[in-house]
Design a protein around this motif. Structure first.
Motif, PDB file in Angstrom:
ATOM      1  N   GLY A 163       0.822  -1.210   0.000  1.00  9.03           N
ATOM      2  CA  GLY A 163       0.000   0.000   0.000  1.00  9.03           C
ATOM      3  C   GLY A 163       0.848   1.249   0.000  1.00  9.03           C
ATOM      4  N   PHE A 164       0.184   2.398  -0.033  1.00  9.12           N
ATOM      5  CA  PHE A 164       0.930   3.657  -0.080  1.00  9.12           C
ATOM      6  C   PHE A 164       1.392   4.100   1.316  1.00  9.12           C
ATOM      7  N   ALA A 195       1.302   1.168 -14.015  1.00  6.42           N
ATOM      8  CA  ALA A 195      -0.160   1.106 -13.808  1.00  6.42           C
ATOM      9  C   ALA A 195      -0.829   0.205 -14.840  1.00  6.42           C
ATOM     10  N   ASN A 224      -6.106  -2.477  -4.112  1.00  5.73           N
ATOM     11  CA  ASN A 224      -6.229  -2.954  -5.500  1.00  5.73           C
ATOM     12  C   ASN A 224      -4.875  -2.932  -6.180  1.00  5.73           C
ATOM     13  N   GLY A 241      -2.844  -3.759 -10.236  1.00  9.03           N
ATOM     14  CA  GLY A 241      -2.990  -4.095 -11.652  1.00  9.03           C
ATOM     15  C   GLY A 241      -3.893  -3.132 -12.401  1.00  9.03           C
ATOM     16  N   PHE A 268      -6.448  -0.910 -14.184  1.00  7.23           N
ATOM     17  CA  PHE A 268      -7.801  -0.516 -13.762  1.00  7.23           C
ATOM     18  C   PHE A 268      -8.085  -0.900 -12.303  1.00  7.23           C
TER      19      PHE A 268
HETATM   20  C1  LIG Z   1       0.585  -2.679 -10.723  1.00  5.75           C
HETATM   21  C2  LIG Z   1      -0.532  -1.747 -10.321  1.00  5.75           C
HETATM   22  C3  LIG Z   1      -1.322  -1.182 -11.320  1.00  5.75           C
HETATM   23  C4  LIG Z   1      -2.379  -0.342 -10.997  1.00  5.75           C
HETATM   24  N1  LIG Z   1      -3.158   0.176 -11.988  1.00  5.75           N
HETATM   25  C5  LIG Z   1      -4.251   0.922 -11.655  1.00  5.75           C
HETATM   26  C6  LIG Z   1      -5.131   1.406 -12.649  1.00  5.75           C
HETATM   27  O1  LIG Z   1      -4.938   1.203 -13.836  1.00  5.75           O
HETATM   28  N2  LIG Z   1      -6.207   2.159 -12.267  1.00  5.75           N
HETATM   29  C7  LIG Z   1      -6.435   2.452 -10.940  1.00  5.75           C
HETATM   30  O2  LIG Z   1      -7.410   3.115 -10.611  1.00  5.75           O
HETATM   31  N3  LIG Z   1      -5.597   2.015  -9.990  1.00  5.75           N
HETATM   32  C8  LIG Z   1      -4.529   1.255 -10.301  1.00  5.75           C
HETATM   33  N4  LIG Z   1      -3.676   0.821  -9.326  1.00  5.75           N
HETATM   34  C9  LIG Z   1      -3.690   1.521  -8.035  1.00  5.75           C
HETATM   35  C10 LIG Z   1      -4.436   0.870  -6.954  1.00  5.75           C
HETATM   36  O3  LIG Z   1      -5.815   1.054  -7.188  1.00  5.75           O
HETATM   37  C11 LIG Z   1      -4.047   1.550  -5.614  1.00  5.75           C
HETATM   38  O4  LIG Z   1      -4.392   2.903  -5.637  1.00  5.75           O
HETATM   39  C12 LIG Z   1      -2.570   1.495  -5.294  1.00  5.75           C
HETATM   40  O5  LIG Z   1      -2.110   0.196  -5.420  1.00  5.75           O
HETATM   41  C13 LIG Z   1      -2.279   2.016  -3.876  1.00  5.75           C
HETATM   42  O6  LIG Z   1      -3.062   1.296  -3.003  1.00  5.75           O
HETATM   43  P1  LIG Z   1      -3.580   1.906  -1.676  1.00  5.75           P
HETATM   44  O7  LIG Z   1      -4.080   3.272  -2.079  1.00  5.75           O
HETATM   45  O8  LIG Z   1      -4.654   0.979  -1.215  1.00  5.75           O
HETATM   46  O9  LIG Z   1      -2.378   1.925  -0.807  1.00  5.75           O
HETATM   47  C14 LIG Z   1      -2.619  -0.021  -9.645  1.00  5.75           C
HETATM   48  C15 LIG Z   1      -1.799  -0.577  -8.642  1.00  5.75           C
HETATM   49  C16 LIG Z   1      -0.771  -1.438  -8.962  1.00  5.75           C
HETATM   50  C17 LIG Z   1       0.063  -2.022  -7.846  1.00  5.75           C
END
Ligand SMILES: Cc1cc2nc3c(=O)[nH]c(=O)nc-3n(C[C@H](O)[C@H](O)[C@H](O)COP(=O)(O)O)c2cc1C
Ligand SMILES: Nc1ncnc2c1ncn2[C@@H]1O[C@H](COP(=O)(O)OP(=O)(O)OP(=O)(O)O)[C@@H](O)[C@H]1O
Length: 286
Positions: A26-27, A104, A131, A133, A135
Motif C-alpha cells: 500500500g501507499f 499502472a 487494488n 494491476g 484498472f
Molecule cells: C501494478 C498496479 C497497477 C495499478 N493500476 C491501476 C489502474 O490502472 N487504475 C487504478 O485506478 N488504480 C490502479 N492501481 C492503483 C491501486 O488502485 C491503488 O491505488 C494502489 O495500489 C495504492 O493502493 P492503496 O491506495 O490501497 O495503498 C494499480 C496498482 C498497482 C500495484
C-alpha cells in the motif's frame, strides 16, 4: 531496514538478493491506525513463519498519475519519515516502486509475477480495499489465484473510527480544516511535522520540511520537541508561504537553525491575532 527504489529498468538487479518474505502492500501516507494494523498483521505472520518482513509502497501516489486532473497530493509526511516509522514497526526491507503509466498498465497477473513472485513473496498482507494491476482490477480475494497458488493473501478488515474508515484522505481533510484536536483518533497520535527554526531578535519562525501538509491559517496550541525535550507553545500559521510564527521567543528549543518537531494539539482561533495578543509572552516581547 534496507530501502530499495525499484523501477522497470532496475527491477531485475534486486532479484538475486531477495529472500522469502511477508509483504505489506500500500501507499501508507501518514502510517495511520489502519496502516499500522496492516503492518502488525504482516509482522505477526513473519514472526510465526520466520520470514523476512517487507513492505512495498509506490511513488508518486497512484492518484497523482492516474487522475485526469493530475492534482498534486499534499502528503502527510515525507518519504524519509515514513521509512523511520516502518523501521520502528519491524520492517526489514522497504521497496518503493516507481508508479508511472507503464507500471499502472501491468495486468494483475503481471504485477504479481514481476513484483511479488519474482521478489520471493510468500504472504501478501493488505487492507480490504487494496487494488493492484490495470484498472485496479486485482484485489486480496484473487491474489492466490493470480500467483497460481504460490502466495497466500491476507486481507485486513476495515479499521474505523466513529463509523468511518480511517484513511489518509480523511486525515488530510481534517488537517486542512484545522481539526487538529481530533486527528490523533485516526493517526494514533497528534499530527507532527519537522522543520527548522529561523530566529531573529524580533521573531521566531519555522520553515517546515517539504512534503508536509500544513494546517490552515490560525492560532494553534502545539508541542515543540527536540530529542527528549518537549515544551508547549502557541504558534500562528499565516496565509502567505505559509509561515509558522511562535508567540514565545525566549526558549532554548527555539534557537536559530535548530531542527525541531511540532505536534499540533488544537486550533485556538482561526483569526490571526486575537488570541496571540492575549499571550503574556508576546505582550512582553512587544
Ligand atoms: C501494478 C498496479 C497497477 C495499478 N493500476 C491501476 C489502474 O490502472 N487504475 C487504478 O485506478 N488504480 C490502479 N492501481 C492503483 C491501486 O488502485 C491503488 O491505488 C494502489 O495500489 C495504492 O493502493 P492503496 O491506495 O490501497 O495503498 C494499480 C496498482 C498497482 C500495484
Ligand atoms: N482503515 C483501514 N483499515 C484497514 N486497512 C486499511 C485502512 N486504511 C488503509 N488500509 C490498507 O493499508 C494499505 C495502505 O493503504 P492506503 O495507503 O491506500 O491508505 P488510505 O488511507 O486508504 O489512503 P488514501 O486515503 O490516500 O487512499 C492498503 O493495503 C490499504 O488497504
Amino acid at each position: 531496514m534496507e530501502v530499495i527504489y525499484v523501477n522497470k529498468s532496475n527491477r531485475h538487479t534486486f532479484l538475486a538478493a531477495n529472500e522469502p518474505s511477508v509483504i505489506a502492500l500500500g501507499f501508507f501516507d501518514g502510517v495511520h491506525l489502519g496502516h499500522q494494523q496492516v503492518i502488525k498483521e504482516a509482522k505477526k505472520i513473519a514472526d510465526e513463519k520466520q520470514l523476512q518482513l517487507a513492505c512495498m509502497s509506490f511513488f508518486p501516489h497512484p492518484k497523482e498519475v492516474l487522475k485526469r486532473d493530475k492534482k498534486k497530493i499534499q502528503y502527510l509526511m515525507p518519504m524519509i519519515v515514513k521509512q523511520r516509522i516502518l523501521k520502528s514497526l519491524g520492517v526489514k526491507k522497504f521497496y518503493i516502486v516507481q508508479f508511472d503509466q507503464d507500471f499502472a498498465s501491468l495486468t494483475p497477473e503481471q504485477f504479481v509475477q514481476n513484483y511479488l513472485l519474482d521478489f520471493e513473496v510468500k504472504y501478501a498482507v493488505a487492507g480490504f480495499d487494496f487494488n493492484y494491476g490495470q484498472f485496479g482490477k486485482g484485489n486480496m480475494n484473487r491474489i492466490k489465484e493470480d500467483s497460481k497458488g504460490l502466495i497466500e493473501g491476507i486481507k485486513v478488515e476495515k479499521v474505523e473510527f466513529g463509523g468511518e474508515k480511517i484513511s489518509s484522505t480523511l486525515i488530510r481533510k481534517l488537517i486542512s480544516s484545522g481539526k487538529m484536536d481530533i486527528v490523533h483518533r485516526y493517526l494514533g497520535e497528534h499530527y507532527h511535522i519537522q522543520g527548522k527554526i529561523f530566529s531573529t531578535k524580533n521573531s521566531v519562525e519555522v520553515v517546515a520540511s517539504p512534503y508536509y501538509l500544513l494546517p490552515p491559517p490560525g492560532v494553534y496550541e502545539v508541542t515543540v520537541s527536540k530529542g527528549d525535550e518537549i515544551d508547549n507553545q502557541v504558534v500562528l500559521v499565516t496565509q502567505e508561504t505559509p509561515k509558522i510564527i511562535f508567540s514565545a521567543h525566549n526558549n532554548r528549543l527555539l534557537a536559530d537553525q535548530e531542527d525541531i518537531h511540532i505536534g499540533w494539539i488544537k486550533r485556538l482561533s482561526p483569526g490571526m491575532f486575537t488570541i496571540l495578543e492575549e499571550q503574556p509572552s508576546l505582550s512582553q516581547e512587544a
